[in-house]
Design a protein around this motif. Structure first.
Motif, PDB file in Angstrom:
ATOM      1  N   LEU A   1       9.715   5.693  12.006  1.00  0.00           N
ATOM      2  CA  LEU A   1      10.213   4.446  11.420  1.00  0.00           C
ATOM      3  C   LEU A   1       9.166   3.841  10.481  1.00  0.00           C
ATOM      4  N   ARG A   2       7.903   3.972  10.839  1.00  0.00           N
ATOM      5  CA  ARG A   2       6.844   3.455   9.963  1.00  0.00           C
ATOM      6  C   ARG A   2       6.848   4.194   8.633  1.00  0.00           C
ATOM      7  N   ALA A   3       6.995   5.502   8.691  1.00  0.00           N
ATOM      8  CA  ALA A   3       7.038   6.280   7.451  1.00  0.00           C
ATOM      9  C   ALA A   3       8.252   5.908   6.610  1.00  0.00           C
ATOM     10  N   ALA A   4       9.383   5.705   7.270  1.00  0.00           N
ATOM     11  CA  ALA A   4      10.589   5.319   6.534  1.00  0.00           C
ATOM     12  C   ALA A   4      10.416   3.959   5.869  1.00  0.00           C
ATOM     13  N   SER A   5       9.705   3.046   6.557  1.00  0.00           N
ATOM     14  CA  SER A   5       9.439   1.733   5.964  1.00  0.00           C
ATOM     15  C   SER A   5       8.583   1.865   4.708  1.00  0.00           C
ATOM     16  N   VAL A   6       7.572   2.745   4.778  1.00  0.00           N
ATOM     17  CA  VAL A   6       6.730   2.967   3.597  1.00  0.00           C
ATOM     18  C   VAL A   6       7.556   3.549   2.465  1.00  0.00           C
ATOM     19  N   GLN A   7       8.451   4.486   2.793  1.00  0.00           N
ATOM     20  CA  GLN A   7       9.292   5.088   1.761  1.00  0.00           C
ATOM     21  C   GLN A   7      10.191   4.043   1.096  1.00  0.00           C
ATOM     22  N   GLY A   8      10.677   3.112   1.873  1.00  0.00           N
ATOM     23  CA  GLY A   8      11.531   2.075   1.294  1.00  0.00           C
ATOM     24  C   GLY A   8      10.783   1.212   0.289  1.00  0.00           C
ATOM     25  N   ARG A   9       9.547   0.840   0.627  1.00  0.00           N
ATOM     26  CA  ARG A   9       8.772   0.024  -0.313  1.00  0.00           C
ATOM     27  C   ARG A   9       8.347   0.830  -1.532  1.00  0.00           C
ATOM     28  N   ILE A  10       8.090   2.140  -1.332  1.00  0.00           N
ATOM     29  CA  ILE A  10       7.770   2.992  -2.488  1.00  0.00           C
ATOM     30  C   ILE A  10       8.964   3.074  -3.429  1.00  0.00           C
ATOM     31  N   SER A  11      10.156   3.210  -2.864  1.00  0.00           N
ATOM     32  CA  SER A  11      11.363   3.292  -3.686  1.00  0.00           C
ATOM     33  C   SER A  11      11.549   2.029  -4.522  1.00  0.00           C
ATOM     34  N   LEU A  12      11.330   0.865  -3.884  1.00  0.00           N
ATOM     35  CA  LEU A  12      11.458  -0.404  -4.615  1.00  0.00           C
ATOM     36  C   LEU A  12      10.427  -0.496  -5.730  1.00  0.00           C
ATOM     37  N   TYR A  13       9.196  -0.067  -5.432  1.00  0.00           N
ATOM     38  CA  TYR A  13       8.145  -0.125  -6.452  1.00  0.00           C
ATOM     39  C   TYR A  13       8.467   0.785  -7.632  1.00  0.00           C
ATOM     40  N   LEU A  14       8.961   2.010  -7.355  1.00  0.00           N
ATOM     41  CA  LEU A  14       9.258   2.952  -8.438  1.00  0.00           C
ATOM     42  C   LEU A  14      10.370   2.437  -9.345  1.00  0.00           C
ATOM     43  N   GLU A  15      11.327   1.711  -8.777  1.00  0.00           N
ATOM     44  CA  GLU A  15      12.375   1.114  -9.611  1.00  0.00           C
ATOM     45  C   GLU A  15      11.769   0.084 -10.564  1.00  0.00           C
ATOM     46  N   THR A  16      10.861  -0.726 -10.041  1.00  0.00           N
ATOM     47  CA  THR A  16      10.191  -1.725 -10.887  1.00  0.00           C
ATOM     48  C   THR A  16       9.303  -1.057 -11.921  1.00  0.00           C
TER      49      THR A  16
ATOM     50  N   GLU B   1      -9.559  12.411  -5.355  1.00  0.00           N
ATOM     51  CA  GLU B   1     -10.092  11.359  -6.229  1.00  0.00           C
ATOM     52  C   GLU B   1      -8.969  10.406  -6.609  1.00  0.00           C
ATOM     53  N   GLU B   2      -9.360   9.268  -7.207  1.00  0.00           N
ATOM     54  CA  GLU B   2      -8.356   8.270  -7.594  1.00  0.00           C
ATOM     55  C   GLU B   2      -7.503   8.801  -8.741  1.00  0.00           C
ATOM     56  N   PRO B   3      -6.192   8.895  -8.551  1.00  0.00           N
ATOM     57  CA  PRO B   3      -5.334   9.424  -9.618  1.00  0.00           C
ATOM     58  C   PRO B   3      -5.071   8.371 -10.688  1.00  0.00           C
ATOM     59  N   ASP B   4      -4.699   8.856 -11.897  1.00  0.00           N
ATOM     60  CA  ASP B   4      -4.293   7.920 -12.934  1.00  0.00           C
ATOM     61  C   ASP B   4      -2.845   7.511 -12.688  1.00  0.00           C
ATOM     62  N   LEU B   5      -2.308   6.688 -13.565  1.00  0.00           N
ATOM     63  CA  LEU B   5      -0.972   6.143 -13.337  1.00  0.00           C
ATOM     64  C   LEU B   5       0.107   7.217 -13.288  1.00  0.00           C
ATOM     65  N   PRO B   6       0.170   8.154 -14.248  1.00  0.00           N
ATOM     66  CA  PRO B   6       1.240   9.176 -14.157  1.00  0.00           C
ATOM     67  C   PRO B   6       1.154   9.989 -12.865  1.00  0.00           C
ATOM     68  N   THR B   7      -0.069  10.375 -12.476  1.00  0.00           N
ATOM     69  CA  THR B   7      -0.225  11.150 -11.239  1.00  0.00           C
ATOM     70  C   THR B   7       0.194  10.324 -10.024  1.00  0.00           C
ATOM     71  N   THR B   8      -0.164   9.039 -10.024  1.00  0.00           N
ATOM     72  CA  THR B   8       0.203   8.159  -8.908  1.00  0.00           C
ATOM     73  C   THR B   8       1.716   8.060  -8.770  1.00  0.00           C
ATOM     74  N   LEU B   9       2.399   7.879  -9.894  1.00  0.00           N
ATOM     75  CA  LEU B   9       3.862   7.792  -9.852  1.00  0.00           C
ATOM     76  C   LEU B   9       4.466   9.097  -9.345  1.00  0.00           C
TER      77      LEU B   9
END
Length: 645
Positions: A424-439, A249-257
């Motif tokens: 490489l695709r997975a690594a690209s996703v991880q990079g954008r996730i890392s940037l988002y988590l910093e923000t 199911e759709e997680p809330d914000l804490p679960t998503t993070l």
């Protein structure tokens, strides 16, 4: 006490070049002369030195041979010298020189001028010198303004293209936002605005705007409790490249993070069994479902509102019927015999009326039950409508999150598709996730929004109670009525058309109107330039007369540029400045009305007229202070031009 003009000062390009054009406060002063002698520059220099945003001095001799302009204002025993440098371009100089002097002091030398005061500071200083209360806050449609010298000048100038304009009554009226400023500030200058009441009104306007903005802020904070669309998209991408397992199911914000943090820790690898379900298709189906749900709720709201309207109509009709039956229910029941009706006056039995009375009472009881039932149902209907609106707001927020997720996911997939290797695709996703988590971490440290709705609502209620009944409109109507009498009197002295009828100033349309038996006739519908000129003069003189008599802080000067233009042919070349016949008499009559007003208010009011005509009759002749005719005469001395040559 407010101000008048004691002199216009020009500083030439050479250190010893100073030209002073003096004016007598409390008098009518006329400057007459040929074309291209700099007459109109008297008005534009005054405007420029009193804080104009642009550079109104026209290109020509004055611009070419003057390096600084100045105006000396006098108010009682005080004098303010305000100077501004000439500009090499069409852009106004941003700084001024202001010097406070004893009345009668000569202008300082050019080397004593220090142009260091910013424009906004200079405007405030001139405003205070003129007696205008800067603390007054006048509510307007979009904001709150403080009256200033710039607002006052709407009523102190009449340019050459304004003084006989049937469409515009006041200075700069046709320019952007000026009409609204004239409507908003004229009541203050007339004395209709109570400063304390204006302050409360301004605070009330601000409080209402704050409450509206705070409601939006709370709604935005509430939406943040759900996972933002970007976070949902990143989770979907992480699932697609098998950094995360599918979520039920759709997680809330804490679960998503937490899930995104887990995805960063997963090791990218070559993927062989990708999920068959397209995440973009899932989001699109979700969006269609949300839209269907939104439309269903909208239809439900429409039905509920229709039911509420029908209930209101029924309640109105039922109450009317109840009142009619109650008025007919005069027969009562005898206490000793419940089956027997009694006369309401003598209580004697009335057998024949028993059935009627019983029927009336039954109908009243039935109506009471129906009204009670429908009233309860109406309250429930209103509750259902509000609940439906709340559901709509939640769906709107979900649609926003869905759109964000689609946009982010589409961008991520475009980037991922460019990578042939799944690791490489997975690594690209991880990079954008890392940037988002910093923000997101920075956003989490922001202070929570405190609910101030109750405090703001209480403040609005207190301000509304403190204001009570607003009497500004009544005061303004009363003052305008008095001013209209003055306008009518002056219009009759000028023998203008329609002046046999009451003349009034229309503050909404910013024009004057003659109330004739055939209906109102605004200035734009009156024929002839003579009428347009006359009503301009009558209106401006009447406003200044009122402000002077009531000691209002409107500068005590009026500058008129070429009133005689309506009497000259369009191809007039200035070779025969003398008017003849009826035109001469009409123009002299206009000057007589001006002179009479100045004399009536002496020494409290000053009129400066810039003229092309030259009349030998009074009061024109004795009011002339400069006559620039012939070669080598004008605002700029001929010697300055010869020296430069």
């Amino acid at each position: 006490m407010t101000c008048q003009i004691s002199s216009i000062v020009l500083y030439g390009k050479q250190p010893d070049q100073v030209e002073i054009l003096p004016f007598t406060p409390g008098k009518l002063s006329i400057v007459t002369g040929d074309s291209r002698t700099g007459k109109t520059s008297i008005a534009t220099i005054t405007d420029y030195c009193l804080g104009s945003t642009n550079y109104p001095v026209k290109a020509g001799v004055v611009r070419d041979f003057v390096q600084a302009y100045a105006v000396q204002l006098v108010a009682g025993d005080r004098q303010l010298f305000t100077a501004r440098p000439a500009s090499a371009t069409t852009t106004a100089a941003p700084r001024l020189c202001l010097i406070f002097q004893p009345a009668g002091s000569p202008p300082p030398a050019i080397d004593e001028l220090d142009f260091t005061i910013p424009l906004d500071v200079a405007r405030n200083m001139i405003t205070e010198f003129c007696g205008i209360d800067r603390s007054v806050r006048i509510p307007t449609r979009g904001t709150v303004l403080n009256p200033s010298i710039r607002h006052a000048l709407f009523f102190c100038f009449q340019g050459q293209n304004e003084i006989a304009n049937p469409e515009q009554l006041f200075h700069s009226q046709g320019q952007e936002w000026r009409s609204s400023a004239i409507r908003d500030t004229l009541p203050y200058f007339l004395g209709a605005v109570d400063p304390a009441q204006a302050e409360l009104t301004a605070r009330l306007k601000t409080a209402r705007q704050d409450l509206k903005a705070h409601a939006q802020e709370l709604a935005e904070a509430s939406r943040r409790t759900h996972a933002p669309g970007m976070a949902r998209a990143l989770v979907a991408e992480a699932i697609q490249v098998q950094l995360l397992p599918p979520q039920p199911e759709e997680p809330d914000l804490p679960t998503t993070l937490a899930l995104l943090s887990e995805a960063i820790e997963s090791a990218p690898q070559n993927l062989t069994d990708l999920p068959s379900e397209d995440p973009l298709a899932l989001l699109e189906r979700e969006r269609e479902g949300l839209r269907t749900q939104y439309n269903r709720i909208r239809a439900q709201i429409g039905d509920l509102k229709a039911l509420l309207s029908d209930s209101g109509d029924y309640l109105g009709a039922a109450r009317d019927q109840h009142d009619r039956l109650a008025s007919l229910g005069l027969f009562t029941i005898r206490p000793d015999d419940p089956e027997q009706a009694a006369c309401p006056l003598c209580a004697s039995p009335v057998t024949s009326a028993h059935d009627i009375a019983t029927q009336i009472r039954d109908d009243l009881a039935r109506l009471d039950d129906d009204v009670e039932f429908v009233s309860d149902d109406t309250a429930r209907t209103r509750t259902l409508i509000e609940e439906a609106h709340e559901q709509q707001r939640d769906i709107n927020a979900a649609l926003v999150r869905n759109r964000q997720a689609q946009q982010e996911l589409a961008a991520g997939m475009r980037q991922a598709n460019a990578l042939a290797n799944q690791a490489l695709r997975a690594a690209s996703v991880q990079g954008r996730i890392s940037l988002y988590l910093e923000t997101a971490a920075l956003a989490q440290t922001a202070p929570a929004v405190r609910d101030r709705t109750a405090a703001l609502t209480q403040l609005i209620g207190e301000l509304e109670d403190a204001l009570g009944e607003d009497t500004q409109a009544d005061r303004l109507a009363s003052f305008l009525s008095r001013i209209n009498q003055k306008i009518t009197t002056k219009a009759r002295a000028l023998r203008l058309e329609h002046s046999e009828h009451p003349i009034r100033l229309d503050l909404v349309k910013l024009t004057v109107v003659a109330d004739t038996p055939r209906g109102p006739v605004p200035l734009s519908d009156m024929g002839s330039g003579e009428n347009w000129l006359g009503y301009h003069i009558a209106t401006l003189l009447s406003l200044h007369e009122w402000c002077t008599e009531q000691n209002r802080p409107l500068p005590r000067f009026l500058i008129l540029d070429q009133p005689s233009q309506v009497y000259f042919p369009s191809d007039y070349d200035g070779t025969a400045p003398e008017l003849l016949g009826n035109d001469r008499n009409m123009l002299l009559r206009a000057y007589q009305v001006i002179a009479d007003t100045v004399e009536l208010l002496s020494p409290g009011f000053q009129v400066i007229v810039i003229e092309h005509a030259d009349l030998d009759g009074e009061p024109f002749r004795s009011a002339v202070v400069r006559r620039w005719r012939g070669t080598g005469t004008g605002l700029v001395p001929n010697s300055w031009i010869d020296t430069a040559g």
